[in-house]
Every structure is written in structure tokens, then in C-alpha cells.
Design a protein around this motif. Structure first.
Motif, PDB file in Angstrom:
ATOM      1  N   VAL A 292     -11.498  23.399 -60.960  1.00 36.25           N
ATOM      2  CA  VAL A 292     -11.775  24.313 -62.072  1.00 36.25           C
ATOM      3  C   VAL A 292     -12.402  25.571 -61.494  1.00 36.25           C
ATOM      4  CG1 VAL A 292     -12.998  24.657 -64.252  1.00 36.25           C
ATOM      5  CG2 VAL A 292     -12.150  22.380 -63.654  1.00 36.25           C
ATOM      6  N   ALA A 293     -11.721  26.683 -61.661  1.00 33.37           N
ATOM      7  CA  ALA A 293     -12.287  27.966 -61.238  1.00 33.37           C
ATOM      8  C   ALA A 293     -13.448  28.321 -62.161  1.00 33.37           C
ATOM      9  CB  ALA A 293     -11.211  29.046 -61.275  1.00 33.37           C
ATOM     10  N   PRO A 294     -14.356  29.186 -61.706  1.00 23.99           N
ATOM     11  CA  PRO A 294     -15.474  29.582 -62.578  1.00 23.99           C
ATOM     12  C   PRO A 294     -14.984  30.011 -63.958  1.00 23.99           C
ATOM     13  CG  PRO A 294     -15.806  30.455 -60.379  1.00 23.99           C
ATOM     14  CD  PRO A 294     -14.441  29.835 -60.379  1.00 23.99           C
ATOM     15  N   THR A 295     -15.426  29.294 -64.956  1.00 22.99           N
ATOM     16  CA  THR A 295     -14.945  29.524 -66.322  1.00 22.99           C
ATOM     17  C   THR A 295     -15.589  30.764 -66.930  1.00 22.99           C
ATOM     18  OG1 THR A 295     -16.692  28.126 -67.240  1.00 22.99           O
ATOM     19  CG2 THR A 295     -14.606  27.054 -66.666  1.00 22.99           C
ATOM     20  N   PRO A 296     -14.942  31.351 -67.932  1.00 19.39           N
ATOM     21  CA  PRO A 296     -15.579  32.475 -68.639  1.00 19.39           C
ATOM     22  C   PRO A 296     -16.915  32.035 -69.232  1.00 19.39           C
ATOM     23  CG  PRO A 296     -13.252  32.315 -69.216  1.00 19.39           C
ATOM     24  CD  PRO A 296     -13.580  31.078 -68.432  1.00 19.39           C
ATOM     25  N   PRO A 297     -17.937  32.861 -69.143  1.00 18.95           N
ATOM     26  CA  PRO A 297     -19.261  32.492 -69.661  1.00 18.95           C
ATOM     27  C   PRO A 297     -19.220  32.185 -71.159  1.00 18.95           C
ATOM     28  CG  PRO A 297     -19.388  34.450 -68.295  1.00 18.95           C
ATOM     29  CD  PRO A 297     -17.939  34.200 -68.526  1.00 18.95           C
ATOM     30  N   GLU A 298     -19.930  31.139 -71.530  1.00 19.03           N
ATOM     31  CA  GLU A 298     -20.019  30.745 -72.933  1.00 19.03           C
ATOM     32  C   GLU A 298     -21.465  30.861 -73.403  1.00 19.03           C
ATOM     33  OE1 GLU A 298     -18.567  26.815 -73.182  1.00 19.03           O
ATOM     34  OE2 GLU A 298     -16.501  27.333 -72.618  1.00 19.03           O
TER      35      GLU A 298
ATOM     36  N   ILE B 140     -22.710  33.519 -60.186  1.00 16.56           N
ATOM     37  CA  ILE B 140     -23.521  32.540 -59.461  1.00 16.56           C
ATOM     38  C   ILE B 140     -22.724  31.267 -59.214  1.00 16.56           C
ATOM     39  CG2 ILE B 140     -24.604  31.514 -61.506  1.00 16.56           C
ATOM     40  CD1 ILE B 140     -26.165  32.125 -58.030  1.00 16.56           C
ATOM     41  N   VAL B 141     -21.838  30.903 -60.140  1.00 17.98           N
ATOM     42  CA  VAL B 141     -20.970  29.744 -59.916  1.00 17.98           C
ATOM     43  C   VAL B 141     -20.032  30.021 -58.748  1.00 17.98           C
ATOM     44  CG1 VAL B 141     -19.139  28.314 -60.907  1.00 17.98           C
ATOM     45  CG2 VAL B 141     -21.107  28.957 -62.301  1.00 17.98           C
ATOM     46  N   ARG B 142     -19.464  31.199 -58.717  1.00 16.05           N
ATOM     47  CA  ARG B 142     -18.554  31.578 -57.629  1.00 16.05           C
ATOM     48  C   ARG B 142     -19.306  31.580 -56.292  1.00 16.05           C
ATOM     49  NH1 ARG B 142     -16.980  35.693 -59.927  1.00 16.05           N
ATOM     50  NH2 ARG B 142     -15.105  34.855 -60.924  1.00 16.05           N
ATOM     51  N   THR B 143     -20.538  32.067 -56.291  1.00 16.48           N
ATOM     52  CA  THR B 143     -21.330  32.118 -55.062  1.00 16.48           C
ATOM     53  C   THR B 143     -21.672  30.719 -54.564  1.00 16.48           C
ATOM     54  OG1 THR B 143     -22.284  34.243 -55.725  1.00 16.48           O
ATOM     55  CG2 THR B 143     -23.453  32.996 -54.043  1.00 16.48           C
TER      56      THR B 143
ATOM     57  N   VAL C 126     -34.807  36.119 -79.306  1.00 17.83           N
ATOM     58  CA  VAL C 126     -34.655  35.173 -78.195  1.00 17.83           C
ATOM     59  C   VAL C 126     -33.335  35.462 -77.487  1.00 17.83           C
ATOM     60  CG1 VAL C 126     -34.330  32.747 -77.586  1.00 17.83           C
ATOM     61  CG2 VAL C 126     -36.039  33.388 -79.287  1.00 17.83           C
ATOM     62  N   PRO C 127     -33.369  35.707 -76.176  1.00 21.34           N
ATOM     63  CA  PRO C 127     -32.130  36.071 -75.466  1.00 21.34           C
ATOM     64  C   PRO C 127     -31.139  34.912 -75.422  1.00 21.34           C
ATOM     65  CG  PRO C 127     -33.934  35.736 -73.911  1.00 21.34           C
ATOM     66  CD  PRO C 127     -34.536  35.697 -75.282  1.00 21.34           C
ATOM     67  N   THR C 128     -29.870  35.257 -75.467  1.00 17.18           N
ATOM     68  CA  THR C 128     -28.801  34.254 -75.401  1.00 17.18           C
ATOM     69  C   THR C 128     -28.557  33.854 -73.953  1.00 17.18           C
ATOM     70  OG1 THR C 128     -27.747  35.189 -77.365  1.00 17.18           O
ATOM     71  CG2 THR C 128     -26.393  33.773 -75.965  1.00 17.18           C
ATOM     72  N   LEU C 129     -28.461  32.561 -73.724  1.00 12.10           N
ATOM     73  CA  LEU C 129     -28.196  32.033 -72.384  1.00 12.10           C
ATOM     74  C   LEU C 129     -26.708  31.753 -72.255  1.00 12.10           C
ATOM     75  CD1 LEU C 129     -29.653  31.104 -69.768  1.00 12.10           C
ATOM     76  CD2 LEU C 129     -29.606  28.786 -70.716  1.00 12.10           C
ATOM     77  N   TYR C 130     -26.100  32.261 -71.184  1.00 10.65           N
ATOM     78  CA  TYR C 130     -24.669  32.073 -70.939  1.00 10.65           C
ATOM     79  C   TYR C 130     -24.467  31.065 -69.810  1.00 10.65           C
ATOM     80  CZ  TYR C 130     -24.000  36.202 -73.834  1.00 10.65           C
ATOM     81  OH  TYR C 130     -24.001  37.090 -74.880  1.00 10.65           O
ATOM     82  N   THR C 131     -23.431  30.240 -69.958  1.00  8.64           N
ATOM     83  CA  THR C 131     -23.156  29.181 -68.989  1.00  8.64           C
ATOM     84  C   THR C 131     -21.717  29.260 -68.522  1.00  8.64           C
ATOM     85  OG1 THR C 131     -24.774  27.734 -70.075  1.00  8.64           O
ATOM     86  CG2 THR C 131     -23.217  26.696 -68.567  1.00  8.64           C
ATOM     87  N   SER C 132     -21.526  29.074 -67.213  1.00  8.56           N
ATOM     88  CA  SER C 132     -20.198  29.018 -66.610  1.00  8.56           C
ATOM     89  C   SER C 132     -20.125  27.753 -65.765  1.00  8.56           C
ATOM     90  CB  SER C 132     -19.944  30.255 -65.746  1.00  8.56           C
ATOM     91  OG  SER C 132     -18.680  30.176 -65.107  1.00  8.56           O
ATOM     92  N   TYR C 133     -18.910  27.195 -65.610  1.00 10.39           N
ATOM     93  CA  TYR C 133     -18.726  25.935 -64.886  1.00 10.39           C
ATOM     94  C   TYR C 133     -17.641  26.090 -63.826  1.00 10.39           C
ATOM     95  CZ  TYR C 133     -21.172  24.075 -68.980  1.00 10.39           C
ATOM     96  OH  TYR C 133     -22.070  23.853 -69.990  1.00 10.39           O
TER      97      TYR C 133
END
Length: 253
Positions: free
Chosen positions: A173-179, A140-143, A35-42
């Protein structure tokens, strides 16, 4: 009684239940790894009024001062944030940003409440990007944050607000490193393990039923009373084993 009968069957047919359960563990591990890992940025914005205020001085010969319509509310900044949230959350905006429905990349925009129809208590704008690729999640967060600035500018142009009264966006909050988000992987593995456990019980009971049926055919017809006696004997044997084990544990203690 049903519980001890189940334990008795599982223990008696251990050569069926254990291999199937080990296979279930292997399947669960394989599911977790595939199952692929999903990464999230804020990212987050706050809307602010210009230092000169929401309106211009009254011109001579006029009764009303030019004002920014988006700030002409009791909660002007909050309303503006809600307007931006609604605009950025549309399917058309997602398509313009290259987001494919049900694809590997997605984003969410809200102003303090995931429900776009509810007004939050502050002029905030939160962006959350998700993707199977870490860098894409942050991009995508930056966009979206850049698109938010553009939409805010267009909205104020559309209502003919005086440029000096334009609402500004400050990056909190600038786009955070993906978690990495492992929740989906864990849920998939747990479901696979649960199904494997059920399969282990199913195959154990099926094998035991077939073995019992073959033994009855070899022994010939058995009366209902004899069958009941055999069941009672098996239950007593299982209960005696449990009691003996409990007493042995007490003696050792």
C-alpha cells in the motif's frame, strides 16, 4: 422525587438555565472549531525472500552453504519484520527523522500487532503517519517507508548475509491520501457541552437558593412544619402538572 424537583427548579428558573445552556452550546461549538484536525496516512510493506532462496549452493570442500542469518528461523520473515518494527519505533530513529516529542507530527510502525513485543503471524510492516497538516502526514509515511528499506539493508549487511539472499521489501500500500480524524474534536466538544450542562444546573440551583433565602428573610422565620407543607405543596403541584399533561395528551390522541 429528586428528578422532578430538579425539573421544577429548572423550569421555574428558565431565565437562568436556558441562557447558560445556550452559552454552553456556543462554547462547545467554539471548542470544536478551534481544536485542530488530525490527519492520518497509511502505508504497508511485505517482506519476501529472493527467488534464489535463503542460501547459496554448497561450495566444494565445505559442509555448510552460505545462508542469510535473518532467514535462518522457522519464521524468518516475521522475525525480520519484528526487528524492523523495533528499530523504527525507537526514539533515536524518530529524532533522526525530525520528529519532536509531543509535536504536531508522529508515526507508528507495527507488523500486524500494535504491541511491538508480540510477533505477528506474517511478514508485514505497517506504517501510520499523523500530523496536523495533510501533506506532512503523507510525507512522514513516505519517509518512514524509505527508512525501513535502509534499515533492512543495513541489518543484512551487519550479519554478513550473502547479497543474493537479501530479503526484499514489496510495497503493498503506497502512502494513502491523508484522512481527517475528527474523534478528538468531537470528544472535546462533548466534554465542553457536558461541563456547560453541569454549569447550567449549578447556576440555576444557586440562583434558586439565593432567591429562596431572600424570600424567607422577607417573610420572617418559618416553622419546620410549615416548611415541610410548602415542599409538599410544590411536589404536588409538579406532579399534578405532569399528570394533567399526560391526560391531555391521551385526550388529544
Amino acid at each position: 422525587m429528586d428528578f422532578w424537583l430538579t425539573v421544577l427548579v429548572v423550569v421555574r428558573r428558565w431565565y437562568v438555565s436556558i441562557p447558560v445552556f445556550v452559552l454552553a452550546l456556543g462554547v462547545a461549538a467554539a471548542v470544536y472549531s478551534t481544536v485542530p484536525t488530525l490527519y492520518t496516512s497509511y502505508g504497508a510493506f511485505v517482506l519476501t525472500t529472493p527467488r534464489t532462496g535463503a542460501s547459496l549452493p554448497v561450495y566444494p570442500g565445505t559442509t555448510n552453504a552460505p545462508v542469510n542469518p535473518l532467514l535462518n528461523f522457522d519464521r524468518g520473515l516475521t522475525v525480520a519484520a519484528s526487528i524492523l518494527t523495533t528499530t523504527l519505533s525507537t526514539g533515536d530513529t524518530a529524532r533522526e527523522l525530525g520528529i519532536v516529542p509531543n509535536g504536531d507530527t508522529a508515526f507508528k510502525v507495527h507488523n500486524g500487532n500494535p504491541n511491538a513485543e508480540a510477533l505477528a503471524s506474517g511478514p508485514f510492516l505497517f506504517v501510520e503517519g499523523q500530523s496536523l497538516t495533510p501533506q506532512v502526514a503523507q510525507d512522514i509515511v513516505r519517509t518512514v517507508m524509505a527508512r525501513a528499506r535502509t534499515e533492512l539493508f543495513r541489518s543484512q549487511q551487519y550479519v554478513n548475509a550473502p547479497p543474493v539472499t537479501y530479503i526484499t521489501m514489496t510495497e503493498l500500500v503506497a502512502p494513502t491520501p491523508p484522512e481527517p480524524q475528527t474523534g478528538r474534536k468531537l470528544r472535546s466538544a462533548v466534554v465542553a457541552l457536558a461541563l456547560g450542562g453541569m454549569a447550567s444546573l449549578f447556576f440555576t440551583y444557586a440562583f434558586d437558593s439565593v432567591a429562596q433565602a431572600r424570600r424567607r428573610r422577607r417573610e420572617g422565620p418559618v416553622s419546620a412544619q410549615e416548611a415541610a407543607v410548602r415542599v409538599d405543596e410544590r411536589l404536588l403541584a409538579a406532579a399534578g402538572t405532569h399528570v394533567n399533561g399526560h391526560l391531555t395528551g391521551e385526550k388529544q390522541a
